[in-house]
Design a protein around this motif. Structure first.
Motif, PDB file in Angstrom:
ATOM      1  N   THR A  65      -4.144  12.430  18.661  1.00 17.21           N
ATOM      2  CA  THR A  65      -4.659  11.591  17.466  1.00 17.21           C
ATOM      3  C   THR A  65      -5.292  10.469  19.273  1.00 17.21           C
ATOM      4  O   THR A  65      -4.671  10.019  19.656  1.00 17.21           O
ATOM      5  N   ASN A  66      -6.564  10.507  18.725  1.00 14.73           N
ATOM      6  CA  ASN A  66      -7.504   9.213  19.292  1.00 14.73           C
ATOM      7  C   ASN A  66      -6.964   8.880  21.332  1.00 14.73           C
ATOM      8  O   ASN A  66      -6.989   8.801  21.794  1.00 14.73           O
ATOM      9  N   PRO A  67      -7.396  10.908  21.865  1.00 17.70           N
ATOM     10  CA  PRO A  67      -7.111  10.747  23.234  1.00 17.70           C
ATOM     11  C   PRO A  67      -8.276  10.787  23.504  1.00 17.70           C
ATOM     12  O   PRO A  67      -9.348   9.918  23.129  1.00 17.70           O
ATOM     13  N   ARG A  68      -8.158   9.944  24.640  1.00 18.56           N
ATOM     14  CA  ARG A  68      -8.798   9.267  26.184  1.00 18.56           C
ATOM     15  C   ARG A  68     -10.411  10.508  26.040  1.00 18.56           C
ATOM     16  O   ARG A  68     -10.190  11.591  26.214  1.00 18.56           O
ATOM     17  N   LYS A 104       4.325  12.933  23.857  1.00 16.42           N
ATOM     18  CA  LYS A 104       4.897  11.287  25.246  1.00 16.42           C
ATOM     19  C   LYS A 104       3.388  10.684  25.612  1.00 16.42           C
ATOM     20  O   LYS A 104       3.616   9.645  25.073  1.00 16.42           O
ATOM     21  N   ALA A 105       2.483  11.932  25.265  1.00 17.90           N
ATOM     22  CA  ALA A 105       1.154  10.943  25.618  1.00 17.90           C
ATOM     23  C   ALA A 105      -0.085  10.535  24.504  1.00 17.90           C
ATOM     24  O   ALA A 105      -0.992   9.786  24.765  1.00 17.90           O
ATOM     25  N   ASP A 106       0.548  11.177  22.914  1.00 22.26           N
ATOM     26  CA  ASP A 106      -0.658  11.252  21.874  1.00 22.26           C
ATOM     27  C   ASP A 106      -0.343   9.460  21.591  1.00 22.26           C
ATOM     28  O   ASP A 106       0.795   8.903  21.239  1.00 22.26           O
ATOM     29  N   GLY A 107      -1.981   8.960  21.356  1.00 28.32           N
ATOM     30  CA  GLY A 107      -1.896   7.839  21.604  1.00 28.32           C
ATOM     31  C   GLY A 107      -1.951   6.623  22.066  1.00 28.32           C
ATOM     32  O   GLY A 107      -2.025   5.515  21.832  1.00 28.32           O
TER      33      GLY A 107
END
Length: 281
Positions: free
Chosen positions: A93-96, A149-152
């Motif tokens: 979701t909206n990754p870097r 853990k990293a999403d968003g």
């Protein structure tokens, strides 16, 4: 960097000795005068080495400017070009942005390589270890776990997963593996193959890197030889460079940097991977 950063510590020592002389009797004055004489001899003995270091730094600053600017452009602009192949919706979701993934991973690897031994020569070893050994066992189960853990999140990957421990291979670190997952998920294997092949073509990024490196290499080699020669002159004298810890430390740091540049930054290190197929790794 300024020459004052490399100024020998004996300057302050002489000033404190001069102040002490005024407060002592004739015996103490005699002893302190001997110390001043020794420090003055040290200053004279290492003057050439200090000048050599200052001249080397000035020459490197001037001559490496164009190469440095190209490397920064390569680091930033090549990642932007790769981002054009990005299918970002596969990264969560909206990754870097993918260019941030690439630069984050490259900084992480460089810092890991340096911090393992506090030496620049270990950076390229870490880079090549990842190429030679690979980042093994990438799988959807682990990807989903890291994604949760990293999403968003928009901070750098080390802030999310922690800094890769120096006691283990970086390829096992969640932060680095997450970057690899992002690169593998969001860019197809066919596109990676095209990116790699085009970089070696005339006017490609690696082609231009080789051309720029070939121009700066002779200058760096000459400077390195001059520093080693100056250090060698003092080695068996009354005051070897080691007797001046500040100047010696800076000499060793610069020599270490230049040796890393010559031995590890040469594009020939990657020549054996020129016809590498993405499907092989």
């Amino acid at each position: 960097m300024n020459l004052i950063d490399y100024a020998p510590a004996f300057l302050s020592a002489i000033a404190s000795v001069a102040a002490a002389i005024a407060a002592f009797g004739s015996l103490q004055i005699s002893r302190q005068s001997k110390l001043i004489a020794k420090q003055s001899a040290l200053a004279s003995h290492h003057n050439s080495a200090a000048i050599q270091l200052s001249s080397a730094l000035q020459l490197l600053r001037t001559q490496s400017k164009e190469f440095s600017e190209f490397n920064y452009s390569m680091w930033v602009d090549w990642s932007r070009e790769i981002q054009a192949k990005d299918n970002c919706k596969l990264g969560g979701t909206n990754p870097r942005p993918l260019r941030h993934v690439l630069t984050n991973a490259s900084e992480m690897l460089a810092n890991y390589g340096y911090n393992r031994r506090n030496r620049y020569t270990y950076v390229q070893r870490s880079i090549l270890s990842v190429i030679r050994e690979g980042v093994c066992n990438l799988n959807d189960t682990e990807y989903d776990k890291l994604l949760r853990k990293a999403d968003g999140e928009y901070s750098d990957f080390e802030s999310i997963f922690g800094t890769p421990p120096l006691s283990k291979s970086i390829s096992t670190a969640p932060a680095f593996r997450w970057a690899c997952y992002q690169m593998n998920k969001r860019v197809t294997s066919e596109d990676w193959q095209k990116i790699w092949e085009s970089a070696w073509l005339e006017n490609g990024w690696l082609y231009r890197y080789a051309a720029n490196y070939s121009e700066i290499y002779p200058i760096v080699e000459t400077v390195l030889k001059s520093l080693k020669s100056e250090k060698s002159k003092l080695e068996h004298g009354v005051f070897p460079l080691e007797s001046n810890s500040s100047l010696c430390t800076k000499y060793n740091q610069l020599i270490d940097m230049l040796e890393a540049f010559i031995n590890d930054s040469n594009i020939d290190q990657f020549e054996i991977y020129r016809n590498w197929s993405y499907e092989e790794e």
